[in-house]
Design an enzyme around this catalytic site. Structure first.
Site, PDB file in Angstrom:
ATOM      1  CG  LEU A  12      -3.574  -6.145  -0.514  1.00 29.63           C
ATOM      2  CD1 LEU A  12      -4.802  -5.371  -0.025  1.00 29.63           C
ATOM      3  CD2 LEU A  12      -3.391  -5.922  -2.011  1.00 29.63           C
ATOM      4  CG  ASP A  13       2.570  -3.155  -2.255  1.00 25.14           C
ATOM      5  OD1 ASP A  13       2.043  -2.060  -2.006  1.00 25.14           O
ATOM      6  OD2 ASP A  13       2.720  -3.579  -3.419  1.00 25.14           O
ATOM      7  CB  ILE A  14       3.416  -0.490   2.770  1.00 28.43           C
ATOM      8  CG1 ILE A  14       3.037   0.474   3.882  1.00 28.43           C
ATOM      9  CG2 ILE A  14       4.406   0.114   1.781  1.00 28.43           C
ATOM     10  CD1 ILE A  14       4.172   0.760   4.833  1.00 28.43           C
TER      11      ILE A  14
END
Length: 243
Positions: free
Chosen positions: A119-121
């Site tokens: 999951l990206d930041i």
């Protein structure tokens, strides 16, 4: 029938990861067609019988899988650019009070955790951290059939053709994407159900059809739902839960 590396075959059969296979082989915990194999790099026939010793089975049984509700500002894997890894949230203080798994927290459970998917930041929601290579392969292997469901808040106008393209027909990096299931949840939120996870895939898909993502949350992986797990907290995968 061409021989195949034993560790690769063990991984393909879902017995363990390749790295784990090498460890088990070195320790003398693997039998092929009833014969102990302890040499790394050994090749076997694809239709052979593989048996893991009880020690390997016990070691696998002691490994944990953790479900975390990742907040914004944490990276999924190794710390980078001053941002902390989501795994640092796996502490006794952040353990979900209503965890029904029956597993008691040990500091050992926070070691060797690997993210099974990213999951990206800027995204939130369900992140799987596991010590079990079998789980990782099931969720992120090239041939995975496990659905991942996301709720995505967007700005912009989406035509009927754009919605059709989100479901099937887009390319990223000149590679056609697998069919997805995308539908409106309400006037500014879409549901995405995918079986792949390219870097920033949903955000890039939305850009291609004129939408800007302003919020992205993963709410389900296979048969496991985020549910009411609070942001920043985690729980164990229960014995009766299956991805």
């Amino acid at each position: 029938m061409e021989p195949i590396r034993l560790s690769k075959l063990m991984s393909e059969r879902g017995l363990c990861s390749r790295r784990e296979a090498d460890v088990y082989i070195e320790r003398g915990w693997v039998k092929v067609d009833g014969v102990l194999v302890s040499e790394l790099g050994s090749k076997v026939l694809p239709n052979c019988s593989i048996e893991l010793a009880r020690q390997a089975q016990r070691e696998q049984g002691s490994r944990v899988t953790i479900l975390l509700n990742k907040p914004v500002g944490f990276v999924s894997a190794q710390a980078e650019d001053g941002y902390q890894s989501a795994a640092t949230l796996v502490t006794a203080a952040n353990h979900y009070a209503d965890d029904r798994s029956g597993v008691h927290f040990s500091n050992e459970h926070a070691r060797g955790l690997a993210p099974a998917g990213r999951l990206d930041i800027d995204s939130t929601g369900l992140l799987v951290l596991t010590q079990d290579g079998r789980i990782a392969k099931q969720l992120i292997g090239d041939d995975t059939s496990v659905d991942k469901e996301y709720l995505v808040r967007v700005h912009g106008k989406l035509s009927a053709e754009g919605l059709k393209l989100l479901n099937h027909g887009l390319k990223l990096d000149d590679v056609a994407l697998r069919p997805a299931r995308v539908s409106w949840q309400n006037q500014d939120q879409l549901s995405f159900i995918l079986r792949e996870g390219k870097k920033r895939q949903i955000r890039r898909m939305c850009e291609l059809v004129g939408l800007k993502v302003v919020g992205l949350k993963r709410v389900r992986i296979g048969g496991v739902k985020l549910g009411d797990l609070p942001a920043g907290q985690w729980r164990y995968l229960a014995g009766d839960e299956k991805f």
